[in-house]
Design a protein around this motif. Structure first.
Motif, PDB file in Angstrom:
ATOM      1  N   VAL A   1       0.824  -1.212   0.000  1.00  0.00           N
ATOM      2  CA  VAL A   1       0.000   0.000   0.000  1.00  0.00           C
ATOM      3  C   VAL A   1       0.851   1.252   0.000  1.00  0.00           C
ATOM      4  O   VAL A   1       0.331   2.365   0.098  1.00  0.00           O
TER       5      VAL A   1
ATOM      6  N   SER B   1       0.006   3.711  -3.104  1.00  0.00           N
ATOM      7  CA  SER B   1      -1.294   4.406  -3.024  1.00  0.00           C
ATOM      8  C   SER B   1      -1.261   5.463  -1.936  1.00  0.00           C
ATOM      9  O   SER B   1      -1.768   6.583  -2.108  1.00  0.00           O
TER      10      SER B   1
ATOM     11  N   GLU C   1       0.760   8.467  -3.072  1.00  0.00           N
ATOM     12  CA  GLU C   1       0.040   9.279  -4.046  1.00  0.00           C
ATOM     13  C   GLU C   1      -0.985  10.146  -3.345  1.00  0.00           C
ATOM     14  O   GLU C   1      -1.164  11.332  -3.681  1.00  0.00           O
ATOM     15  N   ALA C   2      -1.741   9.562  -2.378  1.00  0.00           N
ATOM     16  CA  ALA C   2      -2.743  10.342  -1.651  1.00  0.00           C
ATOM     17  C   ALA C   2      -2.089  11.464  -0.871  1.00  0.00           C
ATOM     18  O   ALA C   2      -2.601  12.584  -0.813  1.00  0.00           O
TER      19      ALA C   2
ATOM     20  N   LEU D   1      -9.205  10.725  -0.373  1.00  0.00           N
ATOM     21  CA  LEU D   1      -8.490   9.534  -0.811  1.00  0.00           C
ATOM     22  C   LEU D   1      -7.721   8.904   0.345  1.00  0.00           C
ATOM     23  O   LEU D   1      -7.694   7.675   0.500  1.00  0.00           O
TER      24      LEU D   1
ATOM     25  N   LEU E   1      -8.301   5.171   1.902  1.00  0.00           N
ATOM     26  CA  LEU E   1      -7.200   4.218   2.039  1.00  0.00           C
ATOM     27  C   LEU E   1      -7.090   3.666   3.475  1.00  0.00           C
ATOM     28  O   LEU E   1      -6.897   2.478   3.692  1.00  0.00           O
TER      29      LEU E   1
END
Length: 545
Positions: free
Chosen positions: A51, A54, A57-58, A66, A70
């Motif tokens: 993870v 992701s 990126e958030a 986002l 997550l």
């Protein structure tokens, strides 16, 4: 029940098996716990690595929605308790958390899995041009109770398995011990209980089957030997008791017989005792008469001696010591004056006690006859006459023998001193008695002739020698019988001797004559110690001028 051997065996085996099982389980569980921690750490790190893109990126987009999605997605994993996502400025972009699990051993799980439940992952964003930039941080906390649930189930299963093994092994071992040891011992005990105490050797114990050659068989054989020894001892005791009974019966008969004999002997002893008492009473009477006669003889013998009150008138200083060994004795002395001259005579007759006293009476009578009828101014002539007349008086001259006098052989030793003050001289003659005299502090000795008076072996015509000494003022003269020199004493029980006599006199020449005599007698008594007196004792010391 709890004191029986079976219970003790079961308890001991169970405790040993339990201890071994616990140690084994503890080793297995420790290895399992370490492996569980390592697996949890590896799995979580792999999960976070999945993870990481992701979440980065958030955080790079700084998109709270986002980020929150997550975080909620991560919370779907049962082991995750809380998720927090922060940007690179430290601002919290998302946070989700669930209530902790309700496992009863959560407190233990926190301790066991401490260090592997909290993770912090830096979020790195990779630009298209290949640059890497840290854009935030993802914090994940795992629930220890949920993580440890499987581990605790395995622990419970392992402990249950160990307990079952302990119980099974204990039952098997107890059964084996009972069959191999306890049951045969119970049979041996039952056999011992059946033994008759009065006849222990008549019922030997049976050896348990299949135990003939082991320790139980040896125990039974040893017990049988012991029972046989007991039987032998009891038989010997019974035999001894029978003999003792017979002996007691025989002793009673002997005691009764001996009692009768003692009663008869007692009557005889009583009669003999009565006769003995009568004889003793008669003996006391005789002894009393003898003692009275001896005391009377002592008075008679003392009356033959010169009057002690008149002696100081004869010389300037004089001391006389006359000590019979018994009540009467065989020593005699005479001191007197004839025609202005003093005569001193000392005689040591054969024997002591009553026989010696009789000899002194004869010697005194013969001396008185010589002095008044024959001679009083020649000591050698006086000794020669004493020798001849005593031999005649005792019929020891070979004439007029009687059966009573055939075996007699008595006599005496003697010394005679004639002091002539007018002529200033002293004439001495001796028959085995010496004269000691002191002049100018020096002690001299004149030995008498080696010839006794009156004995069968004494020559009737023996001529004695006169010794003349010039008198000087202060000269002292000493005569003593062998009761002084022949006294035994000292450490080695030897005779006092003439050397010690001379030493005793030399040590007191400057003293008065009475003090000299006291000193001599004290030295002699100390030398004698516990020894008894051996002979009569006569000592005469005088200073003419």
């Amino acid at each position: 029940m709890f004191s029986g051997l079976v219970y003790k065996q079961a308890r001991t085996v169970a405790l040993i098996a339990l201890a071994l099982g616990l140690v084994s389980a503890l080793l297995v569980l420790t290895a399992d716990w370490r492996a569980e921690r390592q697996t949890l750490r590896t799995t979580t790190q792999q999960f976070l690595a999945m993870v990481n893109g992701s979440a980065a990126e958030a955080a790079f987009q700084m998109n709270p929605e986002l980020s929150q999605d997550l975080a909620k997605g991560l919370l779907h994993y049962e082991a995750v308790r809380s998720v927090t996502l922060r940007d690179n400025f430290g601002s919290q972009m998302a946070h989700v958390e669930r209530a902790p699990g309700s496992h009863p051993l959560s407190w233990l799980a926190d301790r066991l899995f401490q260090g592997v439940t909290d993770y912090s992952l830096p979020l790195i964003h990779h630009a298209p041009d290949g640059r890497a930039e840290t854009v935030g941080e993802l914090d994940v906390r795992l629930d220890a109770g949920t993580v440890a649930g499987g581990f605790f189930e395995r622990v419970i299963l392992s402990m249950g398995s160990i307990l079952a093994q302990v119980v099974g092994i204990s039952l098997l071992l107890v059964g084996a011990f009972y069959w191999m040891i306890t049951k045969p011992l119970l049979k041996v005990t039952a056999g011992v209980a059946r033994v008759d105490p009065a006849r222990p050797g008549e019922t030997p114990l049976p050896v348990p089957p299949r135990h003939e050659g082991d320790e139980l068989g040896l125990l039974v054989h040893t017990l049988n030997g012991l029972l046989a020894a007991f039987q032998s001892g009891l038989a010997a005791r019974d035999e001894a008791e029978g003999k003792l009974t017979d002996l007691a019966r025989t002793l009673e008969e002997r005691v009764d017989q001996r009692t009768l004999e003692l009663e008869r002997e007692k009557e005889g002893v009583e009669r003999a005792l009565a006769q003995l008492n009568a004889a003793h009473a008669e003996l006391n009477k005789v002894n009393r008469r003898i003692n009275e006669s001896i005391r009377y003889a002592s008075r008679i013998q003392s009356s033959l001696l010169p009057d002690a009150a008149q002696l100081p008138d004869l010389f300037r200083d004089i001391a006389v010591g006359w000590q019979p060994r018994d009540v009467v004795g065989g020593d005699f002395y005479w001191i007197g004056r004839f025609a202005g001259r003093c005569l001193v005579a000392v005689m040591d007759c054969t024997g002591h006690g009553v026989p010696g006293a009789f000899m002194t009476a004869i010697a005194a009578s013969v001396l008185d006859r010589i002095l008044h009828e024959h001679c009083h101014d020649d000591p050698a002539q006086i000794l020669q006459l004493l020798n001849r007349l005593i031999k005649t008086s005792l019929r020891q001259d070979g004439r007029d023998q009687t059966p009573e006098t055939v075996g007699s052989d008595d006599g005496l030793d003697a010394a005679v001193c004639l002091v002539d003050e007018a002529a200033g001289r002293l004439i001495f003659a001796g028959a085995n008695i010496p004269l000691l005299y002191a002049r100018d502090g020096v002690l001299h000795e004149i030995k008498g002739d080696r010839h006794s008076l009156g004995y069968r072996s004494s020559l009737a015509d023996f001529t004695f020698s006169n010794h003349e000494i010039g008198l000087e003022p202060g000269m002292a003269f000493y005569l003593a019988t062998d009761g002084v020199t022949d006294q035994v004493g000292g450490e080695h029980r030897r005779l006092f001797g003439r050397r010690r006599l001379r030493q005793a006199l030399e040590g007191g020449l400057d003293l008065p004559m009475s003090r000299q005599m006291e000193r001599l007698f004290a030295i002699l008594a100390a030398y004698r110690g516990g020894e008894s007196r051996r002979d009569d004792l006569t000592f005469i010391g005088f200073t003419p001028l």
